[in-house]
Design a protein around this motif. Structure first.
Motif, short mmCIF file in Angstrom:
data_model
loop_
_atom_site.label_atom_id
_atom_site.label_comp_id
_atom_site.label_asym_id
_atom_site.label_seq_id
_atom_site.Cartn_x
_atom_site.Cartn_y
_atom_site.Cartn_z
N UNK A 111 -22.86 18.21 1.76
CA UNK A 111 -23.33 17.73 2.47
C UNK A 111 -25.13 18.77 3.74
N UNK A 112 -25.68 18.26 3.57
CA UNK A 112 -27.10 18.71 5.16
C UNK A 112 -26.33 17.57 6.50
N UNK A 113 -26.35 18.78 7.77
CA UNK A 113 -26.00 18.37 8.35
C UNK A 113 -27.46 18.06 9.68
N UNK A 114 -28.53 17.14 9.84
CA UNK A 114 -30.04 17.35 10.27
C UNK A 114 -29.10 17.61 12.06
N UNK A 130 -31.13 25.18 15.81
CA UNK A 130 -31.52 23.73 15.26
C UNK A 130 -32.68 23.61 13.61
N UNK A 131 -32.27 22.96 13.32
CA UNK A 131 -32.98 23.17 11.65
C UNK A 131 -34.75 23.27 11.82
N UNK A 132 -35.15 23.81 10.43
CA UNK A 132 -36.30 24.03 10.89
C UNK A 132 -37.02 22.69 10.65
N UNK A 133 -37.68 22.40 11.74
CA UNK A 133 -38.92 21.09 11.51
C UNK A 133 -38.76 20.62 12.46
N UNK A 134 -37.29 20.71 12.81
CA UNK A 134 -36.49 19.56 13.79
C UNK A 134 -37.35 19.55 15.36
N UNK A 135 -37.51 18.15 15.55
CA UNK A 135 -38.16 18.15 17.09
C UNK A 135 -38.00 17.08 18.19
N UNK A 214 -30.80 11.49 15.84
CA UNK A 214 -30.60 12.95 15.37
C UNK A 214 -30.17 14.05 16.59
N UNK A 215 -31.14 13.63 17.78
CA UNK A 215 -31.21 14.25 19.37
C UNK A 215 -30.36 14.33 19.91
N UNK A 216 -29.62 13.07 19.68
CA UNK A 216 -28.73 12.34 20.66
C UNK A 216 -27.13 13.48 20.69
N UNK A 217 -26.53 14.56 21.42
CA UNK A 217 -26.15 15.24 21.11
C UNK A 217 -23.88 14.41 20.61
N UNK A 218 -24.19 13.14 21.17
CA UNK A 218 -22.77 12.55 20.70
C UNK A 218 -23.36 12.18 19.12
N UNK A 219 -24.04 11.71 18.38
CA UNK A 219 -24.53 11.43 17.14
C UNK A 219 -23.79 12.64 16.73
N UNK A 220 -23.03 12.63 15.03
CA UNK A 220 -22.10 13.43 14.34
C UNK A 220 -22.68 12.86 12.84
N UNK A 221 -23.64 14.12 12.10
CA UNK A 221 -23.61 13.32 10.75
C UNK A 221 -23.15 13.44 10.28
N UNK A 222 -22.59 12.32 9.27
CA UNK A 222 -21.74 12.06 8.25
C UNK A 222 -20.17 11.33 9.36
#
Length: 526
Positions: A111-114, A130-135, A214-222
């Motif tokens: 699984x990816x974790x953007x 932070x992942x490459x390309x993440x702004x 994706x920037x929100x620290x309260x958001x967990x991928x998956x």
């Protein structure tokens, strides 16, 4: 993409295994570098080369049987892997706790974790790199400030991504022209705007909304439940549908398997439903509202909604809930209303039904009276939905009357809470994500399936490290806590949305010390 397994280094075998420890981070990076979201099985084969024989055999079975996918092709969500894949294989291959943990880690590597949060070895932690390309759309401090300043229901109009009770709401703009007279998302608009001219405005583009999520620290991928326009507009309006669909595509393209909800009084065409069915990763549910409310109060076409409910329920790729709400005392609660709604749900083939009352405040009273609309009955508490125990009993009596000729096991589940309904509709593989089973006498008394009761009753207490990671994300990294059999007790004053954030990530009840004391005292006195 190369499918050649990564060769273990004989000089570093102990640290390059899948077992817990420093070597995991390196292996996670190696496996992630060649991860193909459309075909995760080469990554499983590569991980298998690092495993000892029992774990290797289990991973080989995952790859051979394509166990990371549903029979119809959609990805099994990361949260459901433990109950649907890991536990059966651990039993079949007689894995001990360490071997089971190694297998689960290997599966997380597919699984990816953007974004700001999560890696296969630490899915709940803030990223150091932070992942490459993440702004990032804003700094952690800026996002935290806007979340703290959100309204009483959590709506963060400054950032447009909000931690709310139903999940994290991602909103493109605010405003809805459907003219439901009881709508509580008015933001001080005039009565005239309230009843029709208030079109959605303040649009953000889908790419920006996803960046903010994706920037929100309260958001967990998956993990984090997502709502599109949870209470700001209507995701399927013609004006909003292109943005809704684009955002779903973006989330799906990132390989995210989060639960995503759209609540609607609108309808989609067969072509639009087909697009939703094509999503490969995210776990989408459509919550279709129908409660036989008089059209003078709720204008959206009733027959069109019921036809949409029937069509959506015929899909084997969509999670569909019949939202029996809002139920307003005296407006849509006659015996004829109740029987009519259940008959429509029965004819449509509803599998999961969620009941809900009505929020009603002084501004609603004024607008209802100014337009000559009848007022609902009952005593309303600000910000709370009203559904009396007597009406609930009458609703369930009508249910049993309408479904009298249907065997018990074929009748729909009937739930009080949206999170319960969304969990049941997905197959009861997980506990309710809002932890409502801490008050079963209040929240679990309607028609919750036995399998769901079992999943909630046997919810696994979280690891200490996970709780530390989550408290760190809400700026409470030094806060003391205890983990007991039935809840996590946090020794700090938590806002309702901090507590919601913790519950939705842990899939486990969370209480402050004061709340826990009241809860335990209530159980002792029963």
């Amino acid at each position: 993409m190369s499918t050649t397994p990564l060769a273990p280094d004989p000089l570093t075998a102990p640290t390059s295994s899948l077992s817990a420890g420093a070597g995991r981070r390196r292996i996670a990076k190696e496996l992630g570098a060649s991860l193909d979201l459309a075909d995760p099985y080469p990554t499983i084969v590569a991980a298998s080369s690092h495993a000892q024989p029992p774990v290797r055999a289990a991973l080989d079975e995952v790859a051979a049987g394509r166990l990371l996918h549903e029979p119809y092709g959609r990805r099994v969500p990361l949260q459901e892997l433990s109950s649907r894949v890991v536990a059966p294989l651990a039993t079949a291959h007689q894995l001990d706790a360490a071997g089971t943990d190694e297998m689960e880690f290997a599966l997380r590597c597919t699984f990816a974790f953007p974004g700001r949060v999560g890696t296969p070895d630490a899915p709940f932690a803030l990223k150091e790199t932070l992942p490459d390309g993440f702004h990032p759309a804003a700094t952690l401090e800026e996002i935290a400030r806007t979340q703290a300043a959100a309204g009483p229901d959590g709506l963060n109009t400054a950032y447009m991504v909000s931690q709310m009770k139903g999940g994290m709401s991602a909103d493109f703009g605010i405003g809805c022209p459907l003219m439901c007279a009881y709508c509580y998302r008015r933001e001080g608009d005039t009565v005239d705007g309230y009843l029709g001219s208030w079109e959605p405005k303040g649009f953000l583009e889908p790419e920006e909304i996803v960046d903010r999520l994706l920037s929100h620290p309260w958001f967990t991928p998956h993990v984090t439940p997502i709502g599109l326009h949870m209470s700001t507009s209507e995701a399927f309006l013609p004006k909003l549908w292109p943005r809704t669909w684009k955002s779903l595509q973006l989330l799906d393209g990132l390989g995210l398997t989060n639960r995503v909800s759209c609540i609607t009084k609108y309808a989609l065409t067969d072509e639009q439903i087909g697009l939703l069915e094509s999503l490969a990763n995210i776990s989408l549910d459509i919550n279709i509202c129908y409660a036989a409310m008089p059209e003078a109060i709720e204008p959206p076409n009733r027959r069109r909604r019921l036809d949409f409910l029937r069509r959506a329920l015929s899909s084997d790729k969509l999670n569909v809930l019949a939202y029996y709400r809002p139920i307003a005392e005296g407006l849509n609660t006659t015996d004829a209303h109740l029987r009519h709604v259940w008959q429509e749900f029965k004819d449509a083939g509803a599998r999961t039904v969620v009941l809900g009352g009505l929020k009603f405040g002084d501004d609603h009273v004024h607008s209802f009276m100014s337009y000559g609309l009848p007022l609902p009955q009952g005593s309303f508490t600000p910000g709370k939905k009203l559904l009396t125990a007597d009406t609930e009993k009458r609703i369930m009596a009508a249910f049993h009357e309408v479904y009298a000729d249907v065997v018990e096991g074929d009748r729909p589940a009937v739930l009080k809470r949206s999170s319960c309904g969304r969990t049941v509709e997905r197959g009861s593989h997980l506990p309710d994500y809002n932890g409502h089973y801490d008050l079963p006498a209040t929240n679990c008394r309607l028609r919750c399936p036995a399998a769901q009761h079992g999943a909630c009753a046997t919810a696994k207490a979280p690891d200490t490290e996970v709780v530390h990671h989550l408290l760190d994300r809400i700026g409470r990294g030094a806060t003391r806590f205890d983990i007991v059999r039935t809840t996590v007790i946090v020794y700090a004053e938590l806002s309702q949305f901090e507590r919601t954030f913790l519950r939705q990530n842990l899939l486990f009840p969370v209480h402050t010390a004061e709340q826990a004391a009241v809860l335990f005292a209530g159980r002792l006195n029963r």
